[in-house]
Design a protein around this motif. Structure first.
Motif, PDB file in Angstrom:
ATOM      1  N   HIS A   1      -8.807  28.240 -26.794  1.00 36.40           N
ATOM      2  CA  HIS A   1      -7.868  29.207 -26.984  1.00 36.40           C
ATOM      3  C   HIS A   1      -8.324  30.558 -27.649  1.00 36.40           C
ATOM      4  CE1 HIS A   1      -5.277  25.746 -26.784  1.00 36.40           C
ATOM      5  NE2 HIS A   1      -5.748  25.348 -28.118  1.00 36.40           N
ATOM      6  N   GLY A   2      -9.774  30.817 -27.402  1.00 33.34           N
ATOM      7  CA  GLY A   2     -10.438  32.036 -27.608  1.00 33.34           C
ATOM      8  C   GLY A   2     -10.762  32.067 -29.198  1.00 33.34           C
ATOM      9  N   LEU A   3     -10.858  30.837 -29.837  1.00 27.86           N
ATOM     10  CA  LEU A   3     -11.111  30.739 -31.103  1.00 27.86           C
ATOM     11  C   LEU A   3     -12.405  31.128 -31.586  1.00 27.86           C
ATOM     12  CD1 LEU A   3     -10.112  29.444 -34.010  1.00 27.86           C
ATOM     13  CD2 LEU A   3     -11.481  27.413 -33.343  1.00 27.86           C
ATOM     14  N   PRO A   4     -12.627  32.107 -32.446  1.00 24.85           N
ATOM     15  CA  PRO A   4     -13.885  32.458 -32.951  1.00 24.85           C
ATOM     16  C   PRO A   4     -14.807  31.503 -33.513  1.00 24.85           C
ATOM     17  CG  PRO A   4     -12.580  33.926 -33.900  1.00 24.85           C
ATOM     18  CD  PRO A   4     -11.731  32.987 -33.262  1.00 24.85           C
TER      19      PRO A   4
ATOM     20  N   TRP B   1     -26.996  20.769 -31.331  1.00 25.87           N
ATOM     21  CA  TRP B   1     -26.018  20.523 -32.226  1.00 25.87           C
ATOM     22  C   TRP B   1     -24.830  21.575 -32.534  1.00 25.87           C
ATOM     23  CZ3 TRP B   1     -26.355  15.536 -32.956  1.00 25.87           C
ATOM     24  CH2 TRP B   1     -27.642  14.944 -33.082  1.00 25.87           C
ATOM     25  N   LEU B   2     -25.062  22.684 -32.520  1.00 25.61           N
ATOM     26  CA  LEU B   2     -24.057  23.617 -32.817  1.00 25.61           C
ATOM     27  C   LEU B   2     -23.342  23.892 -31.390  1.00 25.61           C
ATOM     28  CD1 LEU B   2     -26.333  26.141 -34.535  1.00 25.61           C
ATOM     29  CD2 LEU B   2     -24.639  24.854 -35.403  1.00 25.61           C
ATOM     30  N   ALA B   3     -23.681  23.781 -30.249  1.00 25.62           N
ATOM     31  CA  ALA B   3     -23.161  23.783 -28.853  1.00 25.62           C
ATOM     32  C   ALA B   3     -21.947  22.551 -28.863  1.00 25.62           C
ATOM     33  CB  ALA B   3     -24.139  23.755 -27.873  1.00 25.62           C
ATOM     34  N   ARG B   4     -22.083  21.821 -29.677  1.00 24.15           N
ATOM     35  CA  ARG B   4     -21.033  20.628 -29.499  1.00 24.15           C
ATOM     36  C   ARG B   4     -19.707  20.878 -30.173  1.00 24.15           C
ATOM     37  NH1 ARG B   4     -26.235  18.305 -29.559  1.00 24.15           N
ATOM     38  NH2 ARG B   4     -26.274  16.597 -28.227  1.00 24.15           N
ATOM     39  N   THR B   5     -19.623  22.007 -30.916  1.00 20.98           N
ATOM     40  CA  THR B   5     -18.570  22.138 -31.819  1.00 20.98           C
ATOM     41  C   THR B   5     -17.248  22.546 -31.117  1.00 20.98           C
ATOM     42  OG1 THR B   5     -19.882  22.760 -33.805  1.00 20.98           O
ATOM     43  CG2 THR B   5     -17.430  23.679 -33.635  1.00 20.98           C
ATOM     44  N   PRO B   6     -17.286  23.419 -30.075  1.00 22.62           N
ATOM     45  CA  PRO B   6     -15.793  23.659 -29.314  1.00 22.62           C
ATOM     46  C   PRO B   6     -15.528  22.312 -28.732  1.00 22.62           C
ATOM     47  CG  PRO B   6     -17.693  25.221 -28.867  1.00 22.62           C
ATOM     48  CD  PRO B   6     -18.369  24.292 -29.646  1.00 22.62           C
ATOM     49  N   ASP B   7     -16.304  21.591 -28.207  1.00 24.24           N
ATOM     50  CA  ASP B   7     -15.741  20.409 -27.368  1.00 24.24           C
ATOM     51  C   ASP B   7     -15.202  19.394 -28.503  1.00 24.24           C
ATOM     52  OD1 ASP B   7     -16.252  21.128 -24.921  1.00 24.24           O
ATOM     53  OD2 ASP B   7     -17.994  19.881 -24.801  1.00 24.24           O
ATOM     54  N   GLN B   8     -15.728  19.580 -29.909  1.00 27.98           N
ATOM     55  CA  GLN B   8     -15.469  18.642 -30.919  1.00 27.98           C
ATOM     56  C   GLN B   8     -13.742  19.129 -31.431  1.00 27.98           C
ATOM     57  OE1 GLN B   8     -18.214  18.958 -33.595  1.00 27.98           O
ATOM     58  NE2 GLN B   8     -19.591  17.245 -32.552  1.00 27.98           N
ATOM     59  N   ILE B   9     -13.661  20.534 -31.222  1.00 31.89           N
ATOM     60  CA  ILE B   9     -12.449  20.988 -31.818  1.00 31.89           C
ATOM     61  C   ILE B   9     -11.254  20.641 -30.763  1.00 31.89           C
ATOM     62  CG2 ILE B   9     -11.130  23.125 -32.220  1.00 31.89           C
ATOM     63  CD1 ILE B   9     -13.868  24.413 -33.092  1.00 31.89           C
ATOM     64  N   ALA B  10     -11.770  20.684 -29.155  1.00 37.76           N
ATOM     65  CA  ALA B  10     -10.860  20.452 -28.242  1.00 37.76           C
ATOM     66  C   ALA B  10     -10.296  18.886 -28.381  1.00 37.76           C
ATOM     67  CB  ALA B  10     -11.142  20.628 -27.073  1.00 37.76           C
ATOM     68  N   TRP B  11     -11.271  18.115 -28.743  1.00 39.24           N
ATOM     69  CA  TRP B  11     -10.816  16.807 -28.691  1.00 39.24           C
ATOM     70  C   TRP B  11      -9.890  16.498 -29.943  1.00 39.24           C
ATOM     71  CZ3 TRP B  11     -11.569  13.346 -32.737  1.00 39.24           C
ATOM     72  CH2 TRP B  11     -11.352  11.757 -32.310  1.00 39.24           C
TER      73      TRP B  11
ATOM     74  N   SER C   1      -6.589  17.364 -29.125  1.00 41.27           N
ATOM     75  CA  SER C   1      -5.769  16.679 -28.238  1.00 41.27           C
ATOM     76  C   SER C   1      -5.218  15.472 -29.170  1.00 41.27           C
ATOM     77  CB  SER C   1      -6.760  16.128 -27.280  1.00 41.27           C
ATOM     78  OG  SER C   1      -7.465  14.980 -27.894  1.00 41.27           O
ATOM     79  N   LYS C   2      -5.725  15.154 -30.364  1.00 33.21           N
ATOM     80  CA  LYS C   2      -5.073  14.089 -31.228  1.00 33.21           C
ATOM     81  C   LYS C   2      -4.013  14.819 -32.200  1.00 33.21           C
ATOM     82  CE  LYS C   2      -8.334  11.630 -29.445  1.00 33.21           C
ATOM     83  NZ  LYS C   2      -7.833  10.418 -28.303  1.00 33.21           N
ATOM     84  N   VAL C   3      -4.189  15.787 -32.716  1.00 34.11           N
ATOM     85  CA  VAL C   3      -3.188  16.206 -33.962  1.00 34.11           C
ATOM     86  C   VAL C   3      -2.770  17.702 -33.893  1.00 34.11           C
ATOM     87  CG1 VAL C   3      -4.337  14.765 -35.540  1.00 34.11           C
ATOM     88  CG2 VAL C   3      -5.391  17.198 -35.243  1.00 34.11           C
ATOM     89  N   GLY C   4      -3.083  18.347 -32.623  1.00 33.13           N
ATOM     90  CA  GLY C   4      -2.406  19.807 -32.501  1.00 33.13           C
ATOM     91  C   GLY C   4      -3.361  20.852 -32.852  1.00 33.13           C
ATOM     92  N   ARG C   5      -3.153  21.949 -32.642  1.00 32.90           N
ATOM     93  CA  ARG C   5      -3.877  23.323 -32.708  1.00 32.90           C
ATOM     94  C   ARG C   5      -4.544  23.486 -33.700  1.00 32.90           C
ATOM     95  NH1 ARG C   5      -2.459  28.315 -28.845  1.00 32.90           N
ATOM     96  NH2 ARG C   5      -4.207  29.612 -29.404  1.00 32.90           N
TER      97      ARG C   5
ATOM     98  N   SER D   1     -20.434  12.187 -35.166  1.00 36.40           N
ATOM     99  CA  SER D   1     -19.265  11.835 -35.867  1.00 36.40           C
ATOM    100  C   SER D   1     -19.074  12.198 -37.306  1.00 36.40           C
ATOM    101  CB  SER D   1     -19.140   9.995 -35.983  1.00 36.40           C
ATOM    102  OG  SER D   1     -20.196   9.700 -36.866  1.00 36.40           O
ATOM    103  N   ILE D   2     -20.018  12.608 -37.850  1.00 40.38           N
ATOM    104  CA  ILE D   2     -19.966  13.230 -39.171  1.00 40.38           C
ATOM    105  C   ILE D   2     -19.457  14.666 -39.179  1.00 40.38           C
ATOM    106  CG2 ILE D   2     -21.282  14.034 -41.466  1.00 40.38           C
ATOM    107  CD1 ILE D   2     -21.128  11.088 -40.997  1.00 40.38           C
ATOM    108  N   MET D   3     -20.066  15.108 -38.174  1.00 41.65           N
ATOM    109  CA  MET D   3     -19.491  16.429 -37.753  1.00 41.65           C
ATOM    110  C   MET D   3     -18.184  16.566 -37.527  1.00 41.65           C
ATOM    111  SD  MET D   3     -22.640  18.226 -35.004  1.00 41.65           S
ATOM    112  CE  MET D   3     -21.829  19.536 -34.923  1.00 41.65           C
ATOM    113  N   VAL D   4     -17.626  15.678 -36.850  1.00 37.16           N
ATOM    114  CA  VAL D   4     -16.097  15.461 -36.575  1.00 37.16           C
ATOM    115  C   VAL D   4     -15.356  15.201 -37.911  1.00 37.16           C
ATOM    116  CG1 VAL D   4     -14.247  14.241 -35.229  1.00 37.16           C
ATOM    117  CG2 VAL D   4     -16.311  14.748 -34.158  1.00 37.16           C
ATOM    118  N   HIS D   5     -16.034  14.475 -38.857  1.00 36.82           N
ATOM    119  CA  HIS D   5     -15.217  14.146 -39.941  1.00 36.82           C
ATOM    120  C   HIS D   5     -15.265  15.480 -40.846  1.00 36.82           C
ATOM    121  CE1 HIS D   5     -15.188  11.658 -43.835  1.00 36.82           C
ATOM    122  NE2 HIS D   5     -15.171  13.032 -44.429  1.00 36.82           N
ATOM    123  N   GLU D   6     -16.105  16.278 -40.686  1.00 36.08           N
ATOM    124  CA  GLU D   6     -15.716  17.673 -41.717  1.00 36.08           C
ATOM    125  C   GLU D   6     -14.885  18.422 -40.944  1.00 36.08           C
ATOM    126  OE1 GLU D   6     -16.607  17.385 -44.591  1.00 36.08           O
ATOM    127  OE2 GLU D   6     -18.357  15.817 -44.502  1.00 36.08           O
ATOM    128  N   LEU D   7     -15.037  18.349 -39.559  1.00 36.68           N
ATOM    129  CA  LEU D   7     -14.061  19.087 -38.847  1.00 36.68           C
ATOM    130  C   LEU D   7     -12.641  18.807 -39.090  1.00 36.68           C
ATOM    131  CD1 LEU D   7     -13.253  21.053 -36.707  1.00 36.68           C
ATOM    132  CD2 LEU D   7     -14.073  19.782 -34.944  1.00 36.68           C
TER     133      LEU D   7
END
Length: 492
Positions: free
Chosen positions: A240-243, A259-269, A272-276, A320-326
């Motif tokens: 959604h254009g999130l900076p 590693w950093l390049a993975r963050t946008p897909d992790q946010i999208a994932w 899909s589970k809990v909302g925006r 998975s640790i990146m997703v934990h903090e996200l």
């Protein structure tokens, strides 16, 4: 903050139990200054009664790695909730030079880890107050304490969870009192300063730059972050254009980029589970520091750089640790615990989505992890307390409430709840929870009520057993799962 094999024993609680009658000192200007608190079961002296903070304006001046304290100015705007002759702020490990209340000089004194401010005139109930404190902020670790400023290889970062923001700046240091933040950092040219929220300008002068950041959502003091270092800020775009902005040591930029390049897909994932995603920006701060943990500071999660550069950690585990903090941006940052005993709501959910990500992306079965957690759960409850009734941390320990019982032990409660009410109801509960309490605080009782409403039946018995029981209840749908008895000590 994830509990990992790399984690160390956490921060200590240095205060003693708050006397219930201490609040009368708010009205007793002639009495000696007294440390107060809101009576949190785990950290009774954190927070202060009598006011509600609306905003903080923090200014830090960093002169380089010379070992000297930073010069700082903290401005607090707040509403009084009762008449006050004195205002207690949490603050320790810094020198106070002057205090003003509503533009007029005010008397001040220290009491325990409180800064006690006495304005010239009493503050009426439901009145606006504007407090300005000129002080120092010392990056040298306080004796026997961890947290606050963290030294990195090229500067500083913050790690304020759970009781350390007041080692950096005067505040109402309890997650129940969230506020807006403006953060200004002046540093010599060659350094880059980044803080929570979005940039609001950089002013250059002879030999230095002042960076300004502002949050667009309220934040708990323990989630404040300031990074000062010889850093590069990398920008990309999320859903959604999130900076998305990441902060890395300049010399490690190329190695860390995959590693950093993975963050946008992790946010999208996670969306899909809990909302925006609930905030104005996100990013990862990879610090050259040895903390023993990662930390979900709001909009800019703190990670040890070595997590990404040491080959000992498999790729799926690091992700998975990146997703934990996200996940904490929803669970803990946007929806913040009303008391520290509600910590299981933060860490249990972050561990849940960490495990779910590993299940879906790396084929590491959630059920296998939960069965192992079930086996260990009785031992975790014995050593750390039930998930929603953690034991008070022992003196001399770091953040002693961050034990396995509030990580995998709390995720096990969520697994049992999904087994009890069904996957569809559980997923609806998760989305409703973060939507209903966005930008606010919530307690365990709120989660219990919402779960019962969505399930269409009273779940109080389930939650009493799973959250407060000394022993782990039978797992719905898995009658064969058994706790593993603790190993008997053998005599030598």
């Amino acid at each position: 903050m994830p509990f990992t094999l790399r984690s160390r024993v956490p921060r200590r609680l240095t205060t003693t139990l708050l006397a219930s009658a201490a609040s009368v000192c708010l009205l007793a200007a002639s009495a000696p200054p007294t440390p107060l608190g809101i009576g949190d079961r785990l950290f009774p002296y954190l927070g202060n009664p009598g006011y509600d903070v609306s905003s903080y304006d923090l200014s830090f001046t960093y002169a380089g790695d010379n070992g000297k304290p930073l010069r700082a100015v903290t401005t607090i705007d707040a509403w009084t909730t009762t008449a006050l002759d004195r205002v207690n702020l949490d603050f320790a490990h810094g020198k106070v030079e002057s205090v003003e209340v509503d533009g007029r000089p005010a008397a001040f004194a220290t009491a325990g880890e409180d800064l006690v401010v006495t304005p010239r005139a009493a503050l009426p109930e439901h009145s606006w107050m504007h407090i300005t404190v000129h002080h120092t902020s010392d990056p040298v670790a306080a004796k026997g304490r961890d947290g606050g400023w963290v030294r990195t290889a090229d500067g500083l970062a913050m790690a304020n969870q759970a009781d350390a923001a007041h080692l950096v700046f005067p505040c109402n240091d309890h997650p129940s009192d969230k506020a807006m933040f403006t953060i200004r950092v002046t540093a010599p040219n060659g350094y880059t300063a980044v803080a929570n929220g979005l940039p609001a300008g950089a002013r250059r002068a002879a030999g230095s730059t002042t960076w300004t950041y502002r949050t667009r959502h309220p934040m708990a003091t323990e989630l404040a972050q300031v990074s000062i270092g010889r850093s590069t800020v990398l920008h990309r775009t999320g859903p959604h254009g999130l900076p998305v902005r990441d902060v890395v040591p300049t010399k490690d930029r190329k190695a860390l980029e995959p590693w950093l390049a993975r963050t946008p897909d992790q946010i999208a994932w996670l969306e899909s589970k809990v909302g925006r995603y609930p905030f104005e920006t996100y990013g990862v701060l990879m610090a050259s520091a040895d903390t023993g943990f990662e930390l979900e500071t709001q909009t800019l999660s703190l990670f040890e750089k070595d997590l990404f550069t040491q080959p000992a950690w498999p790729k799926w585990y690091v992700e998975s640790i990146m997703v934990h903090e996200l996940s904490h941006q929803w669970f803990g940052d946007s929806v913040t615990p009303r008391a520290w005993s509600d910590l299981w709501l933060n860490e249990g959910h972050a561990t849940w989505y960490e495990a779910l990500y590993a299940d879906e992306k790396a084929h590491k079965p959630m059920e296998t992890r939960m069965k192992a957690a079930y086996g260990a759960s009785d031992s975790w409850r014995a050593s750390g307390g039930p998930p929603a009734l953690p034991k008070v941390p022992k003196p001399g320990q770091k953040i002693g409430i961050f034990r396995p019982n509030v990580y995998d032990g709390a995720a096990l409660v969520l697994y049992a709840l999904r087994q009890e009410i069904g996957r569809s109801a559980f997923e609806r509960l998760e989305r409703t929870w973060v939507r209903r309490h966005r930008d606010g605080t919530a307690a365990t009782a709120d989660f219990e009520r919402l779960a019962s409403d969505i399930a269409g039946r009273d779940l109080s018995g389930f939650f009493v057993a799973w959250l407060y029981g000394e022993k782990t209840p039978p797992m719905p749908g898995h009658p064969d799962w058994k706790p593993v008895p603790p190993k008997k000590k053998t005599k030598k």
